[in-house]
Design a protein around this motif. Structure first.
Motif, PDB file in Angstrom:
ATOM      1  N   ALA A 446     -13.273  39.065 -25.401  1.00  0.00           N
ATOM      2  CA  ALA A 446     -14.512  39.656 -24.883  1.00  0.00           C
ATOM      3  C   ALA A 446     -15.085  40.668 -25.866  1.00  0.00           C
ATOM      4  N   LYS A 447     -14.209  41.496 -26.442  1.00  0.00           N
ATOM      5  CA  LYS A 447     -14.668  42.472 -27.434  1.00  0.00           C
ATOM      6  C   LYS A 447     -15.245  41.755 -28.654  1.00  0.00           C
ATOM      7  N   HIS A 448     -14.615  40.675 -29.046  1.00  0.00           N
ATOM      8  CA  HIS A 448     -15.115  39.903 -30.189  1.00  0.00           C
ATOM      9  C   HIS A 448     -16.504  39.333 -29.900  1.00  0.00           C
ATOM     10  N   ARG A 449     -16.684  38.762 -28.685  1.00  0.00           N
ATOM     11  CA  ARG A 449     -18.007  38.223 -28.333  1.00  0.00           C
ATOM     12  C   ARG A 449     -19.064  39.312 -28.285  1.00  0.00           C
ATOM     13  N   GLU A 450     -18.696  40.476 -27.740  1.00  0.00           N
ATOM     14  CA  GLU A 450     -19.656  41.581 -27.643  1.00  0.00           C
ATOM     15  C   GLU A 450     -20.093  42.046 -29.027  1.00  0.00           C
ATOM     16  N   LEU A 451     -19.120  42.251 -29.922  1.00  0.00           N
ATOM     17  CA  LEU A 451     -19.472  42.700 -31.268  1.00  0.00           C
ATOM     18  C   LEU A 451     -20.247  41.621 -32.021  1.00  0.00           C
ATOM     19  N   THR A 452     -19.876  40.350 -31.806  1.00  0.00           N
ATOM     20  CA  THR A 452     -20.596  39.270 -32.481  1.00  0.00           C
ATOM     21  C   THR A 452     -22.060  39.232 -32.053  1.00  0.00           C
ATOM     22  N   GLU A 453     -22.295  39.341 -30.730  1.00  0.00           N
ATOM     23  CA  GLU A 453     -23.680  39.354 -30.246  1.00  0.00           C
ATOM     24  C   GLU A 453     -24.446  40.552 -30.781  1.00  0.00           C
ATOM     25  N   LYS A 454     -23.776  41.716 -30.846  1.00  0.00           N
ATOM     26  CA  LYS A 454     -24.457  42.907 -31.329  1.00  0.00           C
ATOM     27  C   LYS A 454     -24.840  42.758 -32.799  1.00  0.00           C
ATOM     28  N   VAL A 455     -23.914  42.262 -33.604  1.00  0.00           N
ATOM     29  CA  VAL A 455     -24.210  42.089 -35.032  1.00  0.00           C
ATOM     30  C   VAL A 455     -25.287  41.032 -35.238  1.00  0.00           C
ATOM     31  N   GLU A 456     -25.205  39.936 -34.482  1.00  0.00           N
ATOM     32  CA  GLU A 456     -26.214  38.894 -34.621  1.00  0.00           C
ATOM     33  C   GLU A 456     -27.588  39.386 -34.166  1.00  0.00           C
ATOM     34  N   VAL A 516     -34.035  62.426 -35.821  1.00  0.00           N
ATOM     35  CA  VAL A 516     -34.720  61.258 -35.241  1.00  0.00           C
ATOM     36  C   VAL A 516     -35.681  60.628 -36.232  1.00  0.00           C
ATOM     37  N   MET A 517     -36.447  61.506 -36.935  1.00  0.00           N
ATOM     38  CA  MET A 517     -37.453  60.991 -37.864  1.00  0.00           C
ATOM     39  C   MET A 517     -36.828  60.331 -39.092  1.00  0.00           C
ATOM     40  N   GLY A 518     -35.726  60.834 -39.539  1.00  0.00           N
ATOM     41  CA  GLY A 518     -35.079  60.258 -40.720  1.00  0.00           C
ATOM     42  C   GLY A 518     -33.884  59.399 -40.418  1.00  0.00           C
ATOM     43  N   GLY A 519     -33.674  59.070 -39.109  1.00  0.00           N
ATOM     44  CA  GLY A 519     -32.506  58.283 -38.716  1.00  0.00           C
ATOM     45  C   GLY A 519     -32.559  56.881 -39.260  1.00  0.00           C
ATOM     46  N   ASN A 520     -31.380  56.281 -39.433  1.00  0.00           N
ATOM     47  CA  ASN A 520     -31.258  54.924 -39.971  1.00  0.00           C
ATOM     48  C   ASN A 520     -31.242  53.908 -38.838  1.00  0.00           C
ATOM     49  N   ASP A 521     -32.028  52.853 -38.973  1.00  0.00           N
ATOM     50  CA  ASP A 521     -32.049  51.813 -37.945  1.00  0.00           C
ATOM     51  C   ASP A 521     -30.712  51.100 -37.839  1.00  0.00           C
ATOM     52  N   ASP A 522     -29.985  51.057 -38.928  1.00  0.00           N
ATOM     53  CA  ASP A 522     -28.706  50.339 -38.948  1.00  0.00           C
ATOM     54  C   ASP A 522     -27.530  51.266 -38.695  1.00  0.00           C
ATOM     55  N   GLU A 523     -27.761  52.352 -38.009  1.00  0.00           N
ATOM     56  CA  GLU A 523     -26.678  53.302 -37.748  1.00  0.00           C
ATOM     57  C   GLU A 523     -25.623  52.628 -36.873  1.00  0.00           C
ATOM     58  N   GLY A 524     -24.432  52.707 -37.300  1.00  0.00           N
ATOM     59  CA  GLY A 524     -23.318  52.097 -36.577  1.00  0.00           C
ATOM     60  C   GLY A 524     -23.065  50.646 -36.940  1.00  0.00           C
ATOM     61  N   SER A 525     -23.938  50.038 -37.774  1.00  0.00           N
ATOM     62  CA  SER A 525     -23.744  48.623 -38.116  1.00  0.00           C
ATOM     63  C   SER A 525     -22.498  48.430 -38.968  1.00  0.00           C
ATOM     64  N   ASP A 526     -22.252  49.372 -39.886  1.00  0.00           N
ATOM     65  CA  ASP A 526     -21.058  49.251 -40.727  1.00  0.00           C
ATOM     66  C   ASP A 526     -19.795  49.317 -39.886  1.00  0.00           C
ATOM     67  N   TRP A 527     -19.794  50.225 -38.911  1.00  0.00           N
ATOM     68  CA  TRP A 527     -18.595  50.329 -38.062  1.00  0.00           C
ATOM     69  C   TRP A 527     -18.410  49.065 -37.237  1.00  0.00           C
ATOM     70  N   ASP A 528     -19.521  48.511 -36.705  1.00  0.00           N
ATOM     71  CA  ASP A 528     -19.418  47.284 -35.905  1.00  0.00           C
ATOM     72  C   ASP A 528     -18.880  46.120 -36.733  1.00  0.00           C
ATOM     73  N   GLU A 529     -19.372  45.978 -37.948  1.00  0.00           N
ATOM     74  CA  GLU A 529     -18.896  44.883 -38.790  1.00  0.00           C
ATOM     75  C   GLU A 529     -17.439  45.070 -39.182  1.00  0.00           C
ATOM     76  N   ALA A 530     -17.054  46.311 -39.467  1.00  0.00           N
ATOM     77  CA  ALA A 530     -15.646  46.560 -39.797  1.00  0.00           C
ATOM     78  C   ALA A 530     -14.747  46.272 -38.604  1.00  0.00           C
ATOM     79  N   GLU A 531     -15.192  46.699 -37.412  1.00  0.00           N
ATOM     80  CA  GLU A 531     -14.403  46.446 -36.212  1.00  0.00           C
ATOM     81  C   GLU A 531     -14.346  44.948 -35.901  1.00  0.00           C
ATOM     82  N   LEU A 532     -15.463  44.223 -36.127  1.00  0.00           N
ATOM     83  CA  LEU A 532     -15.468  42.779 -35.920  1.00  0.00           C
ATOM     84  C   LEU A 532     -14.504  42.075 -36.871  1.00  0.00           C
TER      85      LEU A 532
END
Length: 707
Positions: A446-456, A516-532
């Protein structure tokens, strides 16, 4: 003209008088030659010629008939093949025919090229006059035979079986040979060639069809399915089905009778050797050898390390001595002194000393912590005002070196902490798995499917944004919620500027706007991919039914993991089931192999209709004596199938009797030998003088009488 494979040569040639005929059954499959009046031919061999070259001398040799495989290894057979003198059942390659006749007469014992005996040679029904003329020319000119006679092989076979009482004077002769099949009616013991039929289907087509079916069924055994082996399989296992349609349905339904009728051909298979398990003494001996080899490698490594340390120590002593001498040299002579040493400045010597010192410590196995403890930075805390320019440079160097050392220590500590955290996480995961493996695996999936959907989803949003920025869509449609919030803050800040006292920054919350103004849209993407990646690796270790799909970023379930299976004896078996009766069926249905001609049963009906148009009283007598001859009539069930099919085209209650010759293969030669021994044979021949005087026109009207 050398010959390679020779049967036993006859030594009684001179014992026969010159008026004793030599009988030749010149068939498309076999060449048989012998003396008139004997029961069996003296020689019988395949009617083919093979002309390979010798591998050493390059000489071209002539091989007639079968050859010895032990002898053929000395010849190159890749550029030559077996050649026949026949086109179907008509002789047209008289060069090859001359090789075959040379071989036959030489084996019979005839010396030289002179054959002083009459010749009776068989031919096919309605043989073309040109082929008969060339054969007469070859025998008269090349061998000097005194007289010659031509007869039809099927007619001699029918007459021989008539003498044995198998068939009547009035009947049909069905002769199925190698390449052709004939149906010849006989009336009063004489063949009527005006009513005969011929089709270009024979035993060769049956063998070739069987070879094609087996090659398509077992393409990985094509090298073993040779035409000679297929010929043996045909004669050993093939049969003619009484009802072809019922027999096919029997194999389609997979009935037990079909399994009983299936035959297996076992190819050559060598059982792979079974490796015996090593004994305890062998294991101990190998372990001792490995220990000795390891000890020897350790000693070599220690010797090399000791030599390396000695070289580095000598180099370090030389550099320190050079630096000591440089301190005693006056400043104006430093450049000339360094030019002799290969160094440019004192700093280069110091750098070399540091490099050699580090290499020496690494060779001795000292850790970085030991280096940091022994390394001193005496100028770090000294003020610059009391230092000379050289000491200030040395202070800067020491500060840089200290910062680098501290940075390496911090990086090592960070890696150690990460590794420790990873091990702790793996240990916790293992405890959860051991506590409830099924629940743990389901949660991991389930965790794998959740992270896969989030990354996709993040990838799709990024792709859509890139596509929308280059398209013609409105600005409000190509901005997501985060970008809209940034735009709102920027717009608010721009309009609020200059509207009174600027109190921005008085509260801590005001500074969050920059996040907020300088935040990155991909924040947390590196962690999600590493966890996946971590979860994917974990699933690969504990769940063998999942395989990684790098392109889709997910796992695909497989039902079975392919494994290597060693080949067994069953893999080298060729099953012959429906092919047993499907191949001989081409004799009755030539259209199965693309030949638009009549089958054997239909040919019988055609011959009877041609004959009955002249004499209607012969039908009953013809169908009461149907003789099968030729090699293709040896299939089991041939007589029953012919009788059943002929009965379908004859009136109800008609007398039908199908008989097989006493020996379908040799009866043609035996009938010719019996006739040649009779006194009336001399009246059926024509001499060499008649040939010279009358020529080809006389051969056109030549008719042999069999009565």
């Amino acid at each position: 003209m050398p010959f390679v494979s020779r049967p036993q040569r006859q030594h009684d040639y001179n014992m026969f008088p010159s008026n004793c005929p030599i009988v030749i059954d010149n068939g498309a499959s076999n060449f048989r030659i012998g003396w008139a009046g004997e029961c069996d031919p003296r020689l019988s061999f395949r009617n083919v010629v093979h002309r390979p070259r010798h591998k050493t001398t390059g000489e071209t040799v002539t091989i007639v008939g079968d050859h010895d495989p032990a002898v053929m290894k000395y010849f190159d057979c890749t550029r030559s093949q077996h050649r026949s003198a026949f086109d179907y059942n008509v002789v047209y390659q008289f060069e090859n025919m001359e090789y075959i006749l040379d071989y036959g007469f030489e084996r019979m014992g005839a010396y030289g090229s002179q054959v002083d005996h009459p010749i009776l040679i068989t031919e096919c029904a309605c043989n073309p006059v040109q082929s008969r003329s060339k054969m007469a020319e070859l025998l008269f000119e090349s061998y000097g035979v005194p007289s010659l006679a031509f007869g039809v092989d099927a007619a001699f076979s029918y007459k021989f079986n008539e003498q044995l009482g198998i068939c009547n004077k009035d009947g049909l002769a069905i002769c199925s040979g190698l390449n052709t099949s004939h149906v010849i009616p006989f009336v009063g013991g004489e063949p009527l060639f005006e009513a005969c039929c011929r089709t270009n289907i024979g035993g060769y087509h049956v063998s070739e069809y069987l070879k094609q079916l087996l090659s398509l069924k077992y393409p990985y055994h094509m090298s073993s399915i040779t035409l000679d082996k297929v010929e043996d399989l045909k004669m050993e296992h093939c049969y003619v089905a009484l009802d072809y349609g019922s027999e096919v349905r029997l194999f389609q339904n997979g009935a037990k009778e079909a399994e009983e009728k299936t035959r297996c051909w076992q190819l050559l298979w060598v059982r792979p050797p079974v490796e015996a398990l090593p004994s305890e003494e062998e294991k101990a001996r190998k372990a001792a050898n490995r220990e000795k080899a390891a000890q020897r490698l350790k000693e070599m490594a220690a010797l090399k390390r000791s030599s390396r340390i000695t070289d580095l120590e000598n180099e370090l002593q030389g550099l320190e001595f050079l630096l000591q001498q440089l301190g005693n040299v006056q400043e104006n002579n430093v450049e000339s002194f360094l030019s002799q040493t290969g160094y440019v400045s004192k700093q280069e010597i110091d750098a070399a000393i540091v490099r050699v010192t580090q290499s020496l410590r690494k060779a001795k196995g000292e850790s970085p912590e030991m280096k940091e403890k022994t390394e001193q930075y005496p100028l770090i805390d000294v003020p610059d005002s009391i230092l000379s320019p050289e000491q200030i440079k040395e202070k800067q160097r020491q500060a840089f070196s200290k910062n680098m050392s501290e940075g390496r220590v911090r990086a090592q500590q960070k890696r150690f902490d990460e590794e420790l955290q990873r091990e702790k996480q793996n240990q916790q995961d293992e405890e959860k798995r051991l506590e409830n493996p099924e629940l743990y695996l389901e949660q991991l999936r389930a965790k794998h499917r959740e992270l896969t959907e989030k990354v996709e989803q993040r990838k799709r949003l990024k792709t859509n944004d890139n596509q929308n920025l280059s398209g013609g869509v409105g600005r409000g449609e190509r901005l997501n919620a985060a970008k809209k919030e940034k735009m709102r803050l920027l717009t608010t800040a721009a309009f609020d500027k200059g509207k009174g006292e600027d109190t921005f920054g008085a509260r801590d919350e005001d500074w969050q706007v920059y996040t907020v103004m300088g935040g990155n849209d991909d924040e947390g993407s590196d962690w999600d991919e590493a966890e996946l990646t971590r979860i994917s690796s974990r699933l690969q270790d504990i769940d063998p039914t999942f395989v990684a799909n790098p392109e889709a970023g997910s796992f695909q379930t497989i039902t079975e993991i392919p494994k290597f299976r060693p080949l067994t004896e069953e893999d080298f078996q060729i099953a012959i089931g429906v092919e047993r009766f499907r191949c001989p069926e081409v004799l009755f249905q030539p259209n199965m192999i693309g030949v638009d001609q009549a089958g054997l049963d239909e040919m019988c009906g055609i011959s009877i209709r041609r004959l009955s148009s002249k004499n209607h009283t012969l039908e009953e007598r013809m169908t009461s004596s149907i003789l099968m001859t030729g090699g293709s009539c040896l299939f089991p069930g041939m007589a029953e199938r012919l009788e059943t099919d002929i009965r379908k085209i004859r009136p109800f209650g008609a007398s039908i009797k199908v008989l097989r010759a006493s020996d379908p293969i040799l009866d043609a030669w035996r009938g010719a030998a019996t006739y040649a021994a009779a006194p009336q044979f001399s009246m059926q021949t024509f001499s060499k003088q008649d040939y010279y005087e009358k020529g080809e026109d006389w051969l056109r009207g030549y008719r042999f009488s069999y009565t």
